[in-house]
Design an enzyme around this catalytic site. Sequence first.
Site, mmCIF file in Angstrom:
data_model
loop_
_atom_site.group_PDB
_atom_site.id
_atom_site.type_symbol
_atom_site.label_atom_id
_atom_site.label_comp_id
_atom_site.label_asym_id
_atom_site.label_seq_id
_atom_site.Cartn_x
_atom_site.Cartn_y
_atom_site.Cartn_z
ATOM 1 N N ILE A 130 9.248 6.773 16.505
ATOM 2 C CA ILE A 130 8.892 7.470 15.275
ATOM 3 C C ILE A 130 7.758 8.410 15.577
ATOM 4 O O ILE A 130 7.705 9.472 15.295
ATOM 5 C CB ILE A 130 8.748 6.460 14.033
ATOM 6 C CG1 ILE A 130 9.981 5.666 13.943
ATOM 7 C CG2 ILE A 130 8.390 7.427 12.945
ATOM 8 C CD1 ILE A 130 11.120 6.085 13.329
ATOM 9 N N ARG A 184 -3.634 10.617 4.952
ATOM 10 C CA ARG A 184 -2.714 11.514 4.787
ATOM 11 C C ARG A 184 -1.809 11.613 3.545
ATOM 12 O O ARG A 184 -1.071 12.617 3.295
ATOM 13 C CB ARG A 184 -1.954 11.304 5.835
ATOM 14 C CG ARG A 184 -2.599 11.620 7.196
ATOM 15 C CD ARG A 184 -1.790 11.374 8.358
ATOM 16 N NE ARG A 184 -0.421 12.296 8.210
ATOM 17 C CZ ARG A 184 -0.168 13.293 8.518
ATOM 18 N NH1 ARG A 184 -1.187 14.087 8.834
ATOM 19 N NH2 ARG A 184 0.934 14.011 8.144
ATOM 20 N N LYS A 203 0.798 -1.174 0.046
ATOM 21 C CA LYS A 203 0.053 0.043 -0.130
ATOM 22 C C LYS A 203 0.717 1.113 -0.075
ATOM 23 O O LYS A 203 0.611 2.033 -0.574
ATOM 24 C CB LYS A 203 -0.913 0.150 1.394
ATOM 25 C CG LYS A 203 -1.444 1.305 1.562
ATOM 26 C CD LYS A 203 -2.065 1.197 2.880
ATOM 27 C CE LYS A 203 -1.594 1.612 4.072
ATOM 28 N NZ LYS A 203 -1.161 2.900 4.283
ATOM 29 N N ASN A 204 1.739 1.236 0.827
ATOM 30 C CA ASN A 204 2.745 2.342 0.870
ATOM 31 C C ASN A 204 3.639 2.759 -0.270
ATOM 32 O O ASN A 204 4.145 3.826 -0.358
ATOM 33 C CB ASN A 204 3.505 2.474 2.391
ATOM 34 C CG ASN A 204 2.573 2.575 3.696
ATOM 35 O OD1 ASN A 204 1.234 2.816 3.465
ATOM 36 N ND2 ASN A 204 3.140 2.365 4.604
ATOM 37 N N CYS A 218 -3.993 13.181 13.245
ATOM 38 C CA CYS A 218 -4.026 11.796 13.222
ATOM 39 C C CYS A 218 -3.771 11.089 14.510
ATOM 40 O O CYS A 218 -3.219 11.466 15.266
ATOM 41 C CB CYS A 218 -2.885 11.367 12.058
ATOM 42 S SG CYS A 218 -2.411 9.621 11.916
ATOM 43 N N ASP A 267 5.746 0.481 11.804
ATOM 44 C CA ASP A 267 4.270 -0.163 11.256
ATOM 45 C C ASP A 267 4.214 -1.498 11.946
ATOM 46 O O ASP A 267 3.170 -2.279 11.538
ATOM 47 C CB ASP A 267 4.477 0.012 9.889
ATOM 48 C CG ASP A 267 3.985 1.164 9.322
ATOM 49 O OD1 ASP A 267 3.618 2.137 10.276
ATOM 50 O OD2 ASP A 267 4.137 1.541 8.139
HETATM 51 C C1 UD1 Z 1 5.447 6.975 6.274
HETATM 52 C C2 UD1 Z 1 4.309 5.601 6.258
HETATM 53 C C3 UD1 Z 1 3.927 5.009 7.712
HETATM 54 C C4 UD1 Z 1 4.998 5.056 8.576
HETATM 55 C C5 UD1 Z 1 5.945 6.068 8.466
HETATM 56 C C6 UD1 Z 1 7.455 5.681 9.260
HETATM 57 C C7 UD1 Z 1 3.092 5.930 3.985
HETATM 58 C C8 UD1 Z 1 1.660 6.146 3.442
HETATM 59 N N1 UD1 Z 1 3.021 5.917 5.478
HETATM 60 O O1 UD1 Z 1 4.315 7.945 6.935
HETATM 61 O O2 UD1 Z 1 2.962 4.016 7.546
HETATM 62 O O3 UD1 Z 1 4.515 4.674 9.827
HETATM 63 O O4 UD1 Z 1 6.373 6.536 7.178
HETATM 64 O O5 UD1 Z 1 7.962 4.587 8.729
HETATM 65 O O6 UD1 Z 1 4.106 5.504 3.586
HETATM 66 N N2 UD1 Z 1 7.818 14.335 10.488
HETATM 67 C C9 UD1 Z 1 7.916 15.952 10.689
HETATM 68 N N3 UD1 Z 1 7.642 16.637 9.640
HETATM 69 C C10 UD1 Z 1 7.414 16.294 8.370
HETATM 70 C C11 UD1 Z 1 7.244 14.978 8.348
HETATM 71 C C12 UD1 Z 1 7.516 14.135 9.181
HETATM 72 O O7 UD1 Z 1 8.274 15.940 11.991
HETATM 73 O O8 UD1 Z 1 7.425 17.315 7.666
HETATM 74 C C13 UD1 Z 1 7.923 13.272 11.447
HETATM 75 C C14 UD1 Z 1 6.582 12.729 11.796
HETATM 76 O O9 UD1 Z 1 5.758 13.169 12.738
HETATM 77 C C15 UD1 Z 1 7.141 11.494 12.449
HETATM 78 C C16 UD1 Z 1 8.484 11.376 11.524
HETATM 79 O O10 UD1 Z 1 8.834 12.569 11.171
HETATM 80 O O11 UD1 Z 1 7.640 11.693 13.701
HETATM 81 C C17 UD1 Z 1 8.600 10.199 10.511
HETATM 82 O O12 UD1 Z 1 7.554 10.352 9.556
HETATM 83 P P1 UD1 Z 1 7.457 10.223 8.097
HETATM 84 O O13 UD1 Z 1 8.525 9.157 7.913
HETATM 85 O O14 UD1 Z 1 7.335 11.408 7.385
HETATM 86 O O15 UD1 Z 1 5.949 9.221 7.924
HETATM 87 P P2 UD1 Z 1 5.106 9.226 6.724
HETATM 88 O O16 UD1 Z 1 5.856 9.482 5.628
HETATM 89 O O17 UD1 Z 1 3.621 10.148 7.115
#
Ligand code: UD1
Length: 449
Positions: A356, A120, A49-50, A144, A334
């Site tokens: 995370i 998201r 999915k991701n 979320c 995850d």
């Molecule tokens: C993706 C996955 C999710 C997985 C996560 C971490 C998808 C659709 N989702 O989510 O299933 O749990 O990676 O492996 O692929 N952060 C910031 N600022 C930002 C972006 C992120 O502070 O602009 C922080 C987030 O709050 C979190 C951390 O960085 O604490 C990691 O998030 P991120 O890797 O971006 O997760 P997603 O891409 O949303």
Amino acid sequence: MPQEAENIWAKKASPSPSSEIKPQKSGLDKIRIVGGKRLEGIIPISGAKNAALKLMCAALLTDKSLHLENMPNGLRDIQSQTELMEHMGCVIARERDLMAINAGRITKPEAPYDLVRKMRTGILVLGPLLARFGEVKVSLPGGCAIGSRPIDLHLKGLEAMGAQIKIEQGYIYASAPEGLKGTTINFPKVSVGATENLMMAATLADGTTILNNAAREPEIINLGECLIAMGAKIKGLGTPEITIKGVKELHGAAHDVIPDRIETGTWMIAACLTGGTLRLKNAQLDHLTALVAPLQEAGLNIEQSERDIIVSRNGQPLTGIDITTEPYPGFPTDLQAQFMTMLTLCEGAGMVTETIFENRFMHVPELCRMGANIKTQGNSAIIRGVTGLKGAEVMATDLRASVALVLAALVAEGETTINRIYHLDRGYENIVEKLNNCGADIKRVPPES
Ligand code: UD1
């Protein structure tokens, strides 16, 4: 382009096929499981999915068609992404695990709140649309259950590439009248989504972009390889430094979605918990190295046989193990909830530390209602093994927490009802059928029953 993909495209008569792929079941349904059955059999692993969601976004970078194979079927998140892209004017056709997307006639490069709030990854259209059209309006994704999930890294990266961004009434208005410019972006923390958004944006930027401290997940490599097949110039995939040399335009391509490593890991843990032997078809063990060692230590035999993974319990009691979630190649957040479920039945104790997301222990109170002994302190949880779990009525508020409760129910004594399985429908294809085929006693029932 493969013939099959050509065929589904040729069959496409009108540009509104969502109904063909809409999950027909209600997210308010419940799942009932009678626990205690050993799982024995074959589970086909779906496309990730991701990875699939981001590959769909890549189609926005070109007016030619992108054909995706091994797409997961019937997932609510894929359906939501389809609706979002159709809203913009994309034409999307679907047959079995094939999807063809054409973004040649985008009428509105915008993502409204109603469509983004369900999923998201809506924010992942920002980079590609801005790079291609120079102007875009995307709703802020909002909060979320597992944490605040900011998008500052996405926005700062685009600004560093020359975008002007303002936020008004819940919407991001981004423009780059003179086009995006290549630059060096040093991420202060590793973000999967920000790496993907900026990598896609950089493919059409003027000059070279370097992403430092980039995420290294297999889904990012899968996306990068698709972009390369579309004509992008990218180096360093799978390393913390990705270099993207912008090109004038991208073209169509055909690309395979990788197997879902989180689904694979979930069923590996299921085998560990319930005993029995599972053959996971079309699964990739090298995407799960951080899970393999702790599962082997806990008591699972794991073997890759061509494209399948065969897992079975080694006959010994489960051992307590400590894990800490980290960006890839570390232990995936995850799979944290599922692993914790397994630890509830270990000998001794195990500790889980979540680094995370700040609020990813919502499965804990529900597991405790089923008899688990778990204490949390800050971002750590100590799980003291108990001799058995008991069926109960439970509910989960995010995708991985929901499946962790399914795992608990599979080994619990008696019946468990999991309410509002909306989240499971977002990310697990045919979960009831897959588990029933391996001997589980699991059924989906309407909300009133
Ligand atoms: C993706 C996955 C999710 C997985 C996560 C971490 C998808 C659709 N989702 O989510 O299933 O749990 O990676 O492996 O692929 N952060 C910031 N600022 C930002 C972006 C992120 O502070 O602009 C922080 C987030 O709050 C979190 C951390 O960085 O604490 C990691 O998030 P991120 O890797 O971006 O997760 P997603 O891409 O949303």
